[in-house]
Design a protein around this motif. Structure first.
Motif, PDB file in Angstrom:
ATOM      1  N   TRP A 137       5.475 -23.939 -24.132  1.00 32.17           N
ATOM      2  CA  TRP A 137       6.432 -25.036 -23.973  1.00 32.17           C
ATOM      3  C   TRP A 137       5.953 -26.042 -22.926  1.00 32.17           C
ATOM      4  O   TRP A 137       6.236 -27.241 -23.040  1.00 32.17           O
ATOM      5  CB  TRP A 137       7.798 -24.493 -23.584  1.00 32.17           C
ATOM      6  N   SER A 138       5.242 -25.592 -21.915  1.00 33.84           N
ATOM      7  CA  SER A 138       4.785 -26.516 -20.880  1.00 33.84           C
ATOM      8  C   SER A 138       3.921 -27.620 -21.472  1.00 33.84           C
ATOM      9  O   SER A 138       3.961 -28.769 -21.017  1.00 33.84           O
ATOM     10  CB  SER A 138       4.010 -25.766 -19.793  1.00 33.84           C
ATOM     11  N   ARG A 139       3.138 -27.275 -22.504  1.00 34.34           N
ATOM     12  CA  ARG A 139       2.317 -28.296 -23.172  1.00 34.34           C
ATOM     13  C   ARG A 139       3.142 -29.098 -24.166  1.00 34.34           C
ATOM     14  O   ARG A 139       3.016 -30.320 -24.266  1.00 34.34           O
ATOM     15  CB  ARG A 139       1.132 -27.630 -23.878  1.00 34.34           C
ATOM     16  N   GLN A 140       3.977 -28.400 -24.929  1.00 30.26           N
ATOM     17  CA  GLN A 140       4.765 -29.106 -25.941  1.00 30.26           C
ATOM     18  C   GLN A 140       5.728 -30.113 -25.326  1.00 30.26           C
ATOM     19  O   GLN A 140       6.035 -31.143 -25.926  1.00 30.26           O
ATOM     20  CB  GLN A 140       5.558 -28.105 -26.787  1.00 30.26           C
ATOM     21  N   VAL A 157       9.574 -17.633 -33.653  1.00 27.38           N
ATOM     22  CA  VAL A 157      10.252 -16.938 -32.559  1.00 27.38           C
ATOM     23  C   VAL A 157      10.049 -17.751 -31.291  1.00 27.38           C
ATOM     24  O   VAL A 157       8.913 -18.095 -30.952  1.00 27.38           O
ATOM     25  CB  VAL A 157       9.680 -15.517 -32.355  1.00 27.38           C
ATOM     26  N   GLU A 158      11.132 -18.056 -30.599  1.00 27.34           N
ATOM     27  CA  GLU A 158      11.040 -18.799 -29.353  1.00 27.34           C
ATOM     28  C   GLU A 158      11.305 -17.881 -28.165  1.00 27.34           C
ATOM     29  O   GLU A 158      12.291 -17.138 -28.164  1.00 27.34           O
ATOM     30  CB  GLU A 158      12.043 -19.959 -29.331  1.00 27.34           C
ATOM     31  N   THR A 159      10.414 -17.932 -27.175  1.00 27.18           N
ATOM     32  CA  THR A 159      10.633 -17.231 -25.924  1.00 27.18           C
ATOM     33  C   THR A 159      10.828 -18.285 -24.834  1.00 27.18           C
ATOM     34  O   THR A 159      10.776 -19.494 -25.109  1.00 27.18           O
ATOM     35  CB  THR A 159       9.449 -16.325 -25.560  1.00 27.18           C
ATOM     36  N   ILE A 160      11.025 -17.855 -23.614  1.00 26.90           N
ATOM     37  CA  ILE A 160      11.213 -18.809 -22.526  1.00 26.90           C
ATOM     38  C   ILE A 160       9.991 -19.703 -22.355  1.00 26.90           C
ATOM     39  O   ILE A 160      10.116 -20.905 -22.110  1.00 26.90           O
ATOM     40  CB  ILE A 160      11.503 -18.066 -21.205  1.00 26.90           C
ATOM     41  N   SER A 161       8.815 -19.146 -22.546  1.00 34.27           N
ATOM     42  CA  SER A 161       7.593 -19.908 -22.271  1.00 34.27           C
ATOM     43  C   SER A 161       6.826 -20.378 -23.496  1.00 34.27           C
ATOM     44  O   SER A 161       5.999 -21.286 -23.387  1.00 34.27           O
ATOM     45  CB  SER A 161       6.639 -19.077 -21.405  1.00 34.27           C
ATOM     46  N   THR A 162       7.073 -19.760 -24.653  1.00 33.35           N
ATOM     47  CA  THR A 162       6.242 -20.068 -25.814  1.00 33.35           C
ATOM     48  C   THR A 162       7.043 -20.123 -27.113  1.00 33.35           C
ATOM     49  O   THR A 162       8.160 -19.636 -27.208  1.00 33.35           O
ATOM     50  CB  THR A 162       5.144 -19.004 -26.008  1.00 33.35           C
ATOM     51  N   GLU A 163       6.402 -20.720 -28.113  1.00 30.05           N
ATOM     52  CA  GLU A 163       6.898 -20.692 -29.487  1.00 30.05           C
ATOM     53  C   GLU A 163       5.852 -19.945 -30.309  1.00 30.05           C
ATOM     54  O   GLU A 163       4.686 -20.329 -30.329  1.00 30.05           O
ATOM     55  CB  GLU A 163       7.085 -22.108 -30.031  1.00 30.05           C
TER      56      GLU A 163
END
Length: 279
Positions: free
Chosen positions: A85-88, A230-236
């Protein structure tokens, strides 16, 4: 965990190797494919992710149809890597929401399960606004909340297409997770009640006291029975392997068997709404 960028670069290096085996330059190989030379360059450097069709054409142009399965397996590995998510979110939430609009417009049927939040596909603008504001603060991403909310609302246009079907399961606990004000929550619950009876939406609430055949698990979405997100706090995370899709489908089916629907779901939502009013 392997970064998806490095996996894509490795796939590009393999494509470069196959092209080199032909003795053709990048320009000559592009001519054989009928592509611009720049596309061949981007694929070989890993700057562009190839499609399955690109790989089939590449293998044929290299006279190596025997490596197609290998190339497709490498592509699946790239696509199954986590998208952080930090990149997205580097440019804010709106671009991500715009991507979802496109993806949902391509989807004919989807089934999802959420354990802690109302799905974005059926959120009210106020509920979405509070969530997106919270997430921007958590991820320290640009604050483009209003644009992101508008895009999330555009995603919901697919709910009114009679050719589509969205089967949504929500664990009852998510209804008690207060987002925003009491008015935000009652408005969101009313929105869910309004979905009951729609031909394009199958809404199920998995009750807290339901005799569940398995633990609640995490949230996930299955798109057109071909891809799981699947979505987590840090990633998709995305999975398109048949075994993964079958596994998540079994989980969804088992949870669905115990879900409240129709009038039963309406009554359950009413009880939650009354509890908010009493608080």
């Amino acid at each position: 965990m392997t970064d998806p960028g490095s996996s894509q670069e490795a796939l590009g290096a393999r494509l470069r190797e196959l092209r080199a085996e032909t003795g053709l330059t990048g320009k000559e190989f592009a001519g054989r494919l009928g592509w611009q030379e720049s596309k061949v360059s981007r694929l070989q450097s890993g700057k562009q992710k190839p499609s399955a069709e690109d790989l089939a054409l590449w293998a044929a142009a290299a006279a190596r149809p025997d490596v197609l399965e290998e190339l497709l397996a490498r592509l699946r590995a790239v696509e199954s890597q986590p998208a952080h998510w930090s990149r997205q979110l580097a440019a804010g939430h709106a671009p991500v929401q715009d991507r979802y609009v496109v993806e949902y417009r391509r989807t004919t049927a989807a089934r999802g399960y959420e354990t802690s939040v109302i799905p974005g596909l059926v959120q009210t603008a106020d509920y979405a606004r509070h969530l997106l504001t919270q997430n921007a603060a958590l991820m320290r991403s640009p604050r483009d909340t209003e644009a992101a909310v508008q895009s999330r609302m555009r995603r919901q246009e697919v709910l009114y297409d009679p050719e589509r079907l969205f089967r949504v399961l929500i664990w009852e606990a998510a209804l008690y997770a207060h987002v925003g004000t009491a008015a935000t929550m009652t408005g969101q619950l009313d929105r869910l009640v309004g979905l009951i009876g729609m031909s394009t939406v199958d809404l199920g609430i998995v009750p807290l006291r339901a005799p569940m055949p398995l633990t609640p698990k995490h949230g996930f979405w299955i798109f057109d029975e071909q891809r799981v997100v699947v979505e987590t706090i840090s990633t998709e995370l995305q999975y398109d392997g048949s075994d993964d899709v079958a596994l998540y489908t079994r989980v969804w089916d088992q949870l669905s068997e115990h879900a409240a629907r129709g009038l039963q779901a309406q009554r359950l939502l009413g009880r939650v709404r009354a509890s908010i009013a009493r608080a």
